[in-house]
Design a protein around this motif. Structure first.
Motif, PDB file in Angstrom:
ATOM      1  N   LEU A   1       1.886  -9.139  -4.200  1.00 24.01           N
ATOM      2  CA  LEU A   1       0.968  -8.282  -4.127  1.00 24.01           C
ATOM      3  C   LEU A   1       1.492  -7.176  -3.462  1.00 24.01           C
ATOM      4  CD1 LEU A   1      -2.261  -8.280  -4.587  1.00 24.01           C
ATOM      5  CD2 LEU A   1      -2.119  -9.372  -1.907  1.00 24.01           C
ATOM      6  N   GLN A   2       1.710  -6.514  -2.980  1.00 21.80           N
ATOM      7  CA  GLN A   2       2.485  -5.275  -2.729  1.00 21.80           C
ATOM      8  C   GLN A   2       2.983  -4.567  -3.414  1.00 21.80           C
ATOM      9  OE1 GLN A   2       4.620  -5.552   1.643  1.00 21.80           O
ATOM     10  NE2 GLN A   2       2.836  -6.721   2.212  1.00 21.80           N
ATOM     11  N   LYS A   3       4.333  -5.129  -4.396  1.00 24.26           N
ATOM     12  CA  LYS A   3       4.150  -4.839  -5.331  1.00 24.26           C
ATOM     13  C   LYS A   3       3.417  -4.472  -6.319  1.00 24.26           C
ATOM     14  CE  LYS A   3       7.988  -7.085  -7.090  1.00 24.26           C
ATOM     15  NZ  LYS A   3       8.746  -7.904  -7.565  1.00 24.26           N
ATOM     16  N   ILE A   4       2.540  -5.081  -6.199  1.00 26.94           N
ATOM     17  CA  ILE A   4       1.573  -4.593  -7.663  1.00 26.94           C
ATOM     18  C   ILE A   4       0.610  -3.911  -7.219  1.00 26.94           C
ATOM     19  CG2 ILE A   4      -0.300  -4.916  -9.066  1.00 26.94           C
ATOM     20  CD1 ILE A   4       0.513  -8.078  -9.157  1.00 26.94           C
TER      21      ILE A   4
ATOM     22  N   ARG B   1      -1.088   2.158  -6.914  1.00 28.28           N
ATOM     23  CA  ARG B   1      -1.748   3.107  -6.780  1.00 28.28           C
ATOM     24  C   ARG B   1      -0.697   4.798  -6.820  1.00 28.28           C
ATOM     25  NH1 ARG B   1      -5.440   6.210  -4.793  1.00 28.28           N
ATOM     26  NH2 ARG B   1      -5.127   7.812  -2.596  1.00 28.28           N
ATOM     27  N   ASP B   2       0.881   4.479  -6.919  1.00 27.44           N
ATOM     28  CA  ASP B   2       1.481   5.742  -6.241  1.00 27.44           C
ATOM     29  C   ASP B   2       1.903   5.454  -7.272  1.00 27.44           C
ATOM     30  OD1 ASP B   2       1.329   5.671  -3.567  1.00 27.44           O
ATOM     31  OD2 ASP B   2       2.488   4.941  -2.895  1.00 27.44           O
ATOM     32  N   VAL B   3       2.298   4.762  -8.504  1.00 25.05           N
ATOM     33  CA  VAL B   3       2.779   4.889  -9.267  1.00 25.05           C
ATOM     34  C   VAL B   3       2.121   5.684 -10.557  1.00 25.05           C
ATOM     35  CG1 VAL B   3       4.539   4.819 -11.701  1.00 25.05           C
ATOM     36  CG2 VAL B   3       4.847   3.459  -9.706  1.00 25.05           C
ATOM     37  N   GLU B   4       1.015   4.502 -10.602  1.00 25.00           N
ATOM     38  CA  GLU B   4      -0.180   4.646 -11.779  1.00 25.00           C
ATOM     39  C   GLU B   4      -1.239   5.639 -11.354  1.00 25.00           C
ATOM     40  OE1 GLU B   4      -0.192   3.803 -15.052  1.00 25.00           O
ATOM     41  OE2 GLU B   4       2.222   2.546 -14.934  1.00 25.00           O
ATOM     42  N   GLY B   5      -1.359   5.755 -10.036  1.00 25.39           N
ATOM     43  CA  GLY B   5      -2.462   6.465  -9.246  1.00 25.39           C
ATOM     44  C   GLY B   5      -4.022   6.173  -9.397  1.00 25.39           C
ATOM     45  N   TYR B   6      -4.159   4.736  -9.530  1.00 25.31           N
ATOM     46  CA  TYR B   6      -5.696   3.781 -10.030  1.00 25.31           C
ATOM     47  C   TYR B   6      -6.110   3.989  -8.352  1.00 25.31           C
ATOM     48  CZ  TYR B   6      -4.819   1.912 -14.128  1.00 25.31           C
ATOM     49  OH  TYR B   6      -5.006   1.513 -15.471  1.00 25.31           O
ATOM     50  N   ASP B   7      -7.393   4.442  -8.233  1.00 21.79           N
ATOM     51  CA  ASP B   7      -8.135   4.233  -7.155  1.00 21.79           C
ATOM     52  C   ASP B   7      -7.835   2.904  -6.214  1.00 21.79           C
ATOM     53  OD1 ASP B   7     -10.612   3.433  -7.487  1.00 21.79           O
ATOM     54  OD2 ASP B   7     -11.334   5.103  -8.209  1.00 21.79           O
ATOM     55  N   PHE B   8      -8.317   3.231  -4.822  1.00 16.71           N
ATOM     56  CA  PHE B   8      -8.422   2.264  -4.620  1.00 16.71           C
ATOM     57  C   PHE B   8      -9.454   0.812  -4.989  1.00 16.71           C
ATOM     58  CE2 PHE B   8      -6.809   4.741  -1.413  1.00 16.71           C
ATOM     59  CZ  PHE B   8      -5.831   4.003  -0.254  1.00 16.71           C
ATOM     60  N   ASP B   9     -10.311   1.329  -5.198  1.00 15.54           N
ATOM     61  CA  ASP B   9     -11.955   0.578  -5.687  1.00 15.54           C
ATOM     62  C   ASP B   9     -11.333  -0.164  -6.844  1.00 15.54           C
ATOM     63  OD1 ASP B   9     -13.560   0.826  -3.724  1.00 15.54           O
ATOM     64  OD2 ASP B   9     -14.062   2.943  -5.007  1.00 15.54           O
ATOM     65  N   GLU B  10     -10.627   0.009  -7.929  1.00 11.86           N
ATOM     66  CA  GLU B  10     -10.106   0.207  -9.204  1.00 11.86           C
ATOM     67  C   GLU B  10      -8.499  -0.811  -9.043  1.00 11.86           C
ATOM     68  OE1 GLU B  10     -10.037   4.003 -12.492  1.00 11.86           O
ATOM     69  OE2 GLU B  10      -8.880   4.200 -11.189  1.00 11.86           O
TER      70      GLU B  10
ATOM     71  N   ARG C   1      -6.410  -1.775   0.946  1.00 12.42           N
ATOM     72  CA  ARG C   1      -5.762  -0.498   2.160  1.00 12.42           C
ATOM     73  C   ARG C   1      -4.433  -0.999   2.586  1.00 12.42           C
ATOM     74  NH1 ARG C   1      -8.417   3.661   1.319  1.00 12.42           N
ATOM     75  NH2 ARG C   1     -10.711   3.933   1.137  1.00 12.42           N
ATOM     76  N   VAL C   2      -4.452  -3.211   4.024  1.00 12.80           N
ATOM     77  CA  VAL C   2      -3.878  -2.923   4.360  1.00 12.80           C
ATOM     78  C   VAL C   2      -2.454  -3.109   3.751  1.00 12.80           C
ATOM     79  CG1 VAL C   2      -3.245  -5.126   5.318  1.00 12.80           C
ATOM     80  CG2 VAL C   2      -5.571  -3.638   5.804  1.00 12.80           C
ATOM     81  N   ASN C   3      -2.654  -4.026   2.030  1.00 11.11           N
ATOM     82  CA  ASN C   3      -1.452  -4.529   1.629  1.00 11.11           C
ATOM     83  C   ASN C   3      -0.843  -2.800   1.407  1.00 11.11           C
ATOM     84  OD1 ASN C   3      -0.900  -7.106   0.912  1.00 11.11           O
ATOM     85  ND2 ASN C   3      -2.943  -7.138   0.866  1.00 11.11           N
ATOM     86  N   LEU C   4      -1.862  -2.151   0.663  1.00  7.78           N
ATOM     87  CA  LEU C   4      -0.682  -1.081   0.756  1.00  7.78           C
ATOM     88  C   LEU C   4      -0.070  -0.454   1.882  1.00  7.78           C
ATOM     89  CD1 LEU C   4       0.083   1.334  -1.241  1.00  7.78           C
ATOM     90  CD2 LEU C   4      -2.170   1.964  -0.888  1.00  7.78           C
ATOM     91  N   SER C   5      -0.313  -0.097   2.751  1.00  4.86           N
ATOM     92  CA  SER C   5       0.222   0.579   3.921  1.00  4.86           C
ATOM     93  C   SER C   5       1.709   0.035   4.327  1.00  4.86           C
ATOM     94  CB  SER C   5      -0.943   0.292   5.702  1.00  4.86           C
ATOM     95  OG  SER C   5      -0.442   0.306   6.149  1.00  4.86           O
ATOM     96  N   ARG C   6       1.025  -2.333   4.503  1.00  2.26           N
ATOM     97  CA  ARG C   6       2.392  -2.605   4.423  1.00  2.26           C
ATOM     98  C   ARG C   6       2.910  -2.487   3.918  1.00  2.26           C
ATOM     99  NH1 ARG C   6      -1.305  -7.889   6.048  1.00  2.26           N
ATOM    100  NH2 ARG C   6      -1.567  -7.603   8.271  1.00  2.26           N
TER     101      ARG C   6
ATOM    102  N   ASN D   1       7.491  -0.944   4.778  1.00  2.00           N
ATOM    103  CA  ASN D   1       8.117  -1.730   4.490  1.00  2.00           C
ATOM    104  C   ASN D   1       9.574  -1.043   3.659  1.00  2.00           C
ATOM    105  OD1 ASN D   1       7.486  -3.684   5.675  1.00  2.00           O
ATOM    106  ND2 ASN D   1       6.235  -5.077   3.570  1.00  2.00           N
ATOM    107  N   VAL D   2       9.312   0.066   2.997  1.00  2.00           N
ATOM    108  CA  VAL D   2       9.525   1.081   1.550  1.00  2.00           C
ATOM    109  C   VAL D   2      10.394   1.316   2.852  1.00  2.00           C
ATOM    110  CG1 VAL D   2      10.060   2.470  -0.405  1.00  2.00           C
ATOM    111  CG2 VAL D   2       8.632   0.399  -0.291  1.00  2.00           C
ATOM    112  N   ARG D   3       8.807   2.389   3.952  1.00  2.00           N
ATOM    113  CA  ARG D   3      10.118   3.763   4.186  1.00  2.00           C
ATOM    114  C   ARG D   3      10.843   3.660   5.162  1.00  2.00           C
ATOM    115  NH1 ARG D   3       4.960   5.469   5.367  1.00  2.00           N
ATOM    116  NH2 ARG D   3       4.388   4.174   6.917  1.00  2.00           N
ATOM    117  N   GLU D   4      10.578   1.948   5.781  1.00  2.00           N
ATOM    118  CA  GLU D   4      11.570   1.556   6.929  1.00  2.00           C
ATOM    119  C   GLU D   4      12.991   0.912   6.062  1.00  2.00           C
ATOM    120  OE1 GLU D   4       9.850  -1.003   9.315  1.00  2.00           O
ATOM    121  OE2 GLU D   4       8.534  -0.791  10.218  1.00  2.00           O
ATOM    122  N   GLY D   5      13.179   0.713   5.216  1.00  2.00           N
ATOM    123  CA  GLY D   5      14.001   0.317   4.505  1.00  2.00           C
ATOM    124  C   GLY D   5      15.151   1.689   4.444  1.00  2.00           C
TER     125      GLY D   5
END
Length: 171
Positions: A116-119, A124-133, A146-151, A155-159
């Motif tokens: 789910l986080q991967k999708i 959001r970051d590759v395709e540029g969809y807004d949160f509603d979409e 929002r929570v899954n995107l933040s997590r 995780n990527v940042r910490e890695g």
């Protein structure tokens, strides 16, 4: 929906659908097949497409679900994602190699995320969809997106921080 309307509204979605399918399946041929299947399904439902708020979101949901069906049925293991498409123009060989390494690290970290986080991070970051979409595509509520995107980003940042600290200690 007429052929002209279908060509104008649905066919331009091809690249986005393909990138999502490729991200999930990690196989170019399978991703192309999924996109074709989605277009066939959309064409067969062309007279009902106007009832959907967003044809694009509906197409992304179909693509995601079809990819999950394939992954479940064939028990694919998600491998490394898309290879970095870095332009060599205006870059020194050192900069190019450094950017390629960074992109490889980011992709590897993204591929280790829960599905789910991967999708969500891809949408959001590759395709540029807004949160509603994204909420409509993933069929979860807006706060969960929002929570899954933040997590995922955390995780990527910490890695990346761990990788960079490790590389500093090696040198």
């Amino acid at each position: 929906m007429t052929i002209e309307a279908f060509k104008k509204e649905v066919l331009p979605l091809k690249n986005r659908l393909y990138r999502l399918a490729l991200r999930l399946l990690v196989d170019h041929m399978e991703a192309e097949d999924v996109v074709q299947e989605v277009f066939v399904k959309l064409w067969s439902k062309r007279n009902q497409l106007q009832q959907y708020r967003s044809i694009e979101a509906f197409a992304m949901v179909i693509t995601k679900n079809r990819c999950f069906d394939i992954l479940k049925s064939k028990r694919y293991k998600i491998m490394d994602g898309l290879s970095a498409d870095l332009s060599v123009n205006h870059m020194s060989p050192y900069s190019y190699a450094e950017n390629a390494d960074s992109m490889d690290h980011v992709l590897a970290l993204i591929n280790k995320l829960p599905e789910l986080q991967k999708i969500i991070i891809h949408l959001r970051d590759v395709e540029g969809y807004d949160f509603d979409e994204i909420a409509e595509i993933t069929e979860i509520n807006l706060n969960a997106v929002r929570v899954n995107l933040s997590r995922a980003r955390k995780n990527v940042r910490e890695g990346l921080i761990k990788v960079n600290k490790y590389e500093l200690y090696e040198n």
